[in-house]
Write a protein that holds these residues in place. Structure first.
Motif, PDB file in Angstrom:
ATOM      1  N   SER A 147      14.618 -30.225   7.009  1.00 36.17           N
ATOM      2  CA  SER A 147      14.299 -31.229   5.994  1.00 36.17           C
ATOM      3  C   SER A 147      13.226 -32.207   6.480  1.00 36.17           C
ATOM      4  O   SER A 147      13.261 -32.658   7.618  1.00 36.17           O
ATOM      5  N   ALA A 148      12.327 -32.534   5.570  1.00 36.44           N
ATOM      6  CA  ALA A 148      11.321 -33.557   5.864  1.00 36.44           C
ATOM      7  C   ALA A 148      12.027 -34.909   5.940  1.00 36.44           C
ATOM      8  O   ALA A 148      13.107 -35.096   5.376  1.00 36.44           O
ATOM      9  N   PHE A 149      11.423 -35.843   6.648  1.00 36.94           N
ATOM     10  CA  PHE A 149      12.020 -37.171   6.748  1.00 36.94           C
ATOM     11  C   PHE A 149      10.941 -38.244   6.800  1.00 36.94           C
ATOM     12  O   PHE A 149       9.814 -38.001   7.195  1.00 36.94           O
ATOM     13  N   LYS A 150      11.341 -39.438   6.349  1.00 34.08           N
ATOM     14  CA  LYS A 150      10.497 -40.626   6.467  1.00 34.08           C
ATOM     15  C   LYS A 150      10.870 -41.274   7.790  1.00 34.08           C
ATOM     16  O   LYS A 150      12.032 -41.615   8.015  1.00 34.08           O
ATOM     17  N   VAL A 151       9.897 -41.410   8.687  1.00 30.92           N
ATOM     18  CA  VAL A 151      10.157 -42.011   9.999  1.00 30.92           C
ATOM     19  C   VAL A 151      10.693 -43.425   9.774  1.00 30.92           C
ATOM     20  O   VAL A 151      10.087 -44.235   9.056  1.00 30.92           O
ATOM     21  N   ALA A 152      11.849 -43.702  10.363  1.00 32.01           N
ATOM     22  CA  ALA A 152      12.515 -44.997  10.182  1.00 32.01           C
ATOM     23  C   ALA A 152      11.989 -46.023  11.188  1.00 32.01           C
ATOM     24  O   ALA A 152      11.703 -45.690  12.334  1.00 32.01           O
ATOM     25  N   GLY A 153      11.870 -47.264  10.736  1.00 34.31           N
ATOM     26  CA  GLY A 153      11.561 -48.375  11.634  1.00 34.31           C
ATOM     27  C   GLY A 153      10.136 -48.455  12.132  1.00 34.31           C
ATOM     28  O   GLY A 153       9.874 -49.123  13.141  1.00 34.31           O
ATOM     29  N   VAL A 154       9.202 -47.823  11.445  1.00 34.92           N
ATOM     30  CA  VAL A 154       7.806 -47.804  11.920  1.00 34.92           C
ATOM     31  C   VAL A 154       7.280 -49.209  12.178  1.00 34.92           C
ATOM     32  O   VAL A 154       6.627 -49.463  13.195  1.00 34.92           O
TER      33      VAL A 154
ATOM     34  N   GLU B 292       8.532 -27.747  16.172  1.00 32.59           N
ATOM     35  CA  GLU B 292       7.290 -28.469  15.885  1.00 32.59           C
ATOM     36  C   GLU B 292       7.600 -29.488  14.800  1.00 32.59           C
ATOM     37  O   GLU B 292       8.260 -29.161  13.818  1.00 32.59           O
ATOM     38  N   VAL B 293       7.138 -30.703  15.005  1.00 31.83           N
ATOM     39  CA  VAL B 293       7.286 -31.752  14.005  1.00 31.83           C
ATOM     40  C   VAL B 293       5.893 -32.282  13.725  1.00 31.83           C
ATOM     41  O   VAL B 293       5.191 -32.704  14.643  1.00 31.83           O
ATOM     42  N   ILE B 294       5.493 -32.206  12.463  1.00 39.30           N
ATOM     43  CA  ILE B 294       4.145 -32.633  12.103  1.00 39.30           C
ATOM     44  C   ILE B 294       4.189 -33.700  11.010  1.00 39.30           C
ATOM     45  O   ILE B 294       5.135 -33.766  10.230  1.00 39.30           O
ATOM     46  N   ILE B 295       3.148 -34.507  10.985  1.00 38.57           N
ATOM     47  CA  ILE B 295       3.006 -35.514   9.933  1.00 38.57           C
ATOM     48  C   ILE B 295       2.541 -34.807   8.667  1.00 38.57           C
ATOM     49  O   ILE B 295       1.554 -34.077   8.679  1.00 38.57           O
ATOM     50  N   ILE B 296       3.274 -35.041   7.569  1.00 40.35           N
ATOM     51  CA  ILE B 296       2.911 -34.418   6.288  1.00 40.35           C
ATOM     52  C   ILE B 296       2.490 -35.452   5.243  1.00 40.35           C
ATOM     53  O   ILE B 296       2.043 -35.086   4.163  1.00 40.35           O
ATOM     54  N   GLY B 297       2.642 -36.732   5.566  1.00 42.73           N
ATOM     55  CA  GLY B 297       2.236 -37.780   4.638  1.00 42.73           C
ATOM     56  C   GLY B 297       2.131 -39.115   5.358  1.00 42.73           C
ATOM     57  O   GLY B 297       2.859 -39.355   6.321  1.00 42.73           O
ATOM     58  N   LEU B 298       1.225 -39.968   4.892  1.00 41.22           N
ATOM     59  CA  LEU B 298       0.989 -41.271   5.529  1.00 41.22           C
ATOM     60  C   LEU B 298       0.618 -42.317   4.496  1.00 41.22           C
ATOM     61  O   LEU B 298      -0.115 -42.027   3.544  1.00 41.22           O
ATOM     62  N   ASP B 299       1.107 -43.524   4.693  1.00 43.13           N
ATOM     63  CA  ASP B 299       0.593 -44.703   4.008  1.00 43.13           C
ATOM     64  C   ASP B 299       0.767 -45.860   4.978  1.00 43.13           C
ATOM     65  O   ASP B 299       1.775 -46.564   4.967  1.00 43.13           O
ATOM     66  N   LEU B 300      -0.198 -46.015   5.865  1.00 49.86           N
ATOM     67  CA  LEU B 300      -0.107 -47.035   6.900  1.00 49.86           C
ATOM     68  C   LEU B 300      -0.553 -48.408   6.412  1.00 49.86           C
ATOM     69  O   LEU B 300      -0.366 -49.399   7.097  1.00 49.86           O
ATOM     70  N   ALA B 301      -1.131 -48.467   5.201  1.00 47.08           N
ATOM     71  CA  ALA B 301      -1.575 -49.741   4.642  1.00 47.08           C
ATOM     72  C   ALA B 301      -0.469 -50.419   3.829  1.00 47.08           C
ATOM     73  O   ALA B 301      -0.613 -51.569   3.437  1.00 47.08           O
ATOM     74  N   ALA B 302       0.629 -49.720   3.607  1.00 46.78           N
ATOM     75  CA  ALA B 302       1.741 -50.292   2.836  1.00 46.78           C
ATOM     76  C   ALA B 302       2.360 -51.458   3.599  1.00 46.78           C
ATOM     77  O   ALA B 302       2.245 -51.558   4.821  1.00 46.78           O
ATOM     78  N   LYS B 303       3.033 -52.348   2.881  1.00 44.63           N
ATOM     79  CA  LYS B 303       3.712 -53.475   3.526  1.00 44.63           C
ATOM     80  C   LYS B 303       4.638 -52.969   4.621  1.00 44.63           C
ATOM     81  O   LYS B 303       4.714 -53.535   5.704  1.00 44.63           O
ATOM     82  N   TYR B 304       5.364 -51.910   4.328  1.00 44.98           N
ATOM     83  CA  TYR B 304       6.211 -51.237   5.313  1.00 44.98           C
ATOM     84  C   TYR B 304       5.615 -49.852   5.510  1.00 44.98           C
ATOM     85  O   TYR B 304       5.771 -48.989   4.645  1.00 44.98           O
ATOM     86  N   PRO B 305       4.883 -49.617   6.605  1.00 40.65           N
ATOM     87  CA  PRO B 305       4.158 -48.362   6.802  1.00 40.65           C
ATOM     88  C   PRO B 305       5.053 -47.130   6.639  1.00 40.65           C
ATOM     89  O   PRO B 305       6.209 -47.130   7.050  1.00 40.65           O
ATOM     90  N   ILE B 306       4.476 -46.088   6.028  1.00 43.54           N
ATOM     91  CA  ILE B 306       5.219 -44.868   5.744  1.00 43.54           C
ATOM     92  C   ILE B 306       4.604 -43.706   6.515  1.00 43.54           C
ATOM     93  O   ILE B 306       3.394 -43.465   6.423  1.00 43.54           O
TER      94      ILE B 306
END
Length: 108
Positions: free
Chosen positions: A6-13, A75-89
């Protein structure tokens, strides 16, 4: 053939500012590492990029990743990013080569 986890949203970035200096990109490889001495959760799993912690696997999903941590094919890869969000994703996806210990039971 590799199997997905399962994909996951990295917690606590936001608590690990090292992500700001890593120039993260979709497709980047991440590393997972058990953190049994974590004071909040002895089953915690760190998420690292270039040996710098950028967060954790969410507690609700650690049971999916623990069986694969010693599997060198994980292997764990980044599949999505939003680093400009108030809480980075950072969204990540794991894939692995099944071994006798991690292969799901055969369907009947």
């Amino acid at each position: 053939m590799k199997s997905p986890i399962s994909a996951f949203k990295v917690a606590g970035v936001r608590f690990y500012p090292a992500y700001k200096d890593l120039n993260l990109q979709i497709g980047d490889q991440l590393k997972l590492q058990a953190e049994p001495t974590n004071p909040y959760d002895d089953k915690a799993i760190k998420v690292l990029r270039n040996d710098k912690q950028i967060g954790h696997v969410p507690k609700i999903q650690t049971h999916e990743y623990h069986p694969h941590l010693s599997n060198e094919s994980l292997e764990v890869i980044i599949i999505g990013l939003d680093l400009a969000a108030k809480y980075p994703i950072i969204l990540a996806q794991g894939i692995y080569e099944p071994t006798p210990e991690t292969e799901p039971p055969a369907s009947v």
